[in-house]
Design an enzyme around this catalytic site. Structure first.
Site, PDB file in Angstrom:
ATOM      1  N   ASP A 121      78.019  80.863  52.787  1.00 24.65           N
ATOM      2  CA  ASP A 121      78.953  81.853  52.678  1.00 24.65           C
ATOM      3  C   ASP A 121      79.146  81.735  51.004  1.00 24.65           C
ATOM      4  OD1 ASP A 121      79.434  82.997  54.989  1.00 24.65           O
ATOM      5  OD2 ASP A 121      80.926  81.442  55.420  1.00 24.65           O
ATOM      6  N   ASP A 135      77.997  89.160  57.205  1.00 24.36           N
ATOM      7  CA  ASP A 135      79.407  89.213  57.979  1.00 24.36           C
ATOM      8  C   ASP A 135      79.608  90.855  57.520  1.00 24.36           C
ATOM      9  OD1 ASP A 135      79.456  86.770  58.684  1.00 24.36           O
ATOM     10  OD2 ASP A 135      80.331  86.062  56.841  1.00 24.36           O
TER      11      ASP A 135
END
Length: 166
Positions: A121, A135
């Site tokens: 991330d 995402d």
């Protein structure tokens, strides 16, 4: 025959999801390398950070062994792909690409998990969880799908009933 294959909804879902997963994995690799010194890069409301998420959305299940998260993600990915591919011939173009977005994001995150270190991330804000491009793909696909369902015009029959039969 070649044009029919390229227009096939199944081909669009598969090729679109593989392309999007590839873009996601490339961006993750670039972000991971660019942020190797551990410093964040402010970009206004978003900051680039280098982190991993061993769990699923919002770090749920992060205490579980990585193989459990990976296996569970694989089962969900396989179920989504199966459902999309079985229904593909009956999908609208918009829903086809919404499916490709969801599957592409899910595939990118699944491949990222295979090394046992979790998902990379790199997009951080103070008002939301840290996330990645996969995402964004998943969220955009779900939003497009929901909007297409909510905005779908009802099908009207061409035949009208006579008042005497009502």
């Amino acid at each position: 025959m070649g044009r029919r294959i390229l227009r096939s909804r199944r081909f669009q879902i598969l090729s679109g999801s593989v392309l999007l997963a590839g873009v996601d994995l490339i961006v993750k690799a670039v972000a991971w390398a660019a942020l190797a010194d551990g410093r964040g890069i402010p970009l206004g409301v978003i900051e680039l950070w280098r982190t991993t998420n061993p769990g699923v959305a919002f770090s749920l299940g992060e205490a579980l062994p990585s193989w459990v998260i990976t296996a569970g993600s694989g089962v969900v990915l396989a179920a989504l792909a199966s459902a999309a591919l079985v229904r593909a011939p009956r999908l609208t173009p918009v829903v086809t690409w919404a499916g490709a977005l969801v599957l592409g994001g899910a595939l990118g995150n699944f491949i990222d998990r295979l090394d046992g270190n979790g998902v990379v991330d790199y997009l951080h804000s103070d008002w939301f969880a840290t996330f990645n491009l996969a995402d964004v793909f998943i969220t955009a696909g779900v939003v497009v799908f929901c909007l297409s369902v909510l905005l779908k015009r009802p099908q009207h029959s061409n035949a009208t009933e006579s008042p005497a039969r009502m």
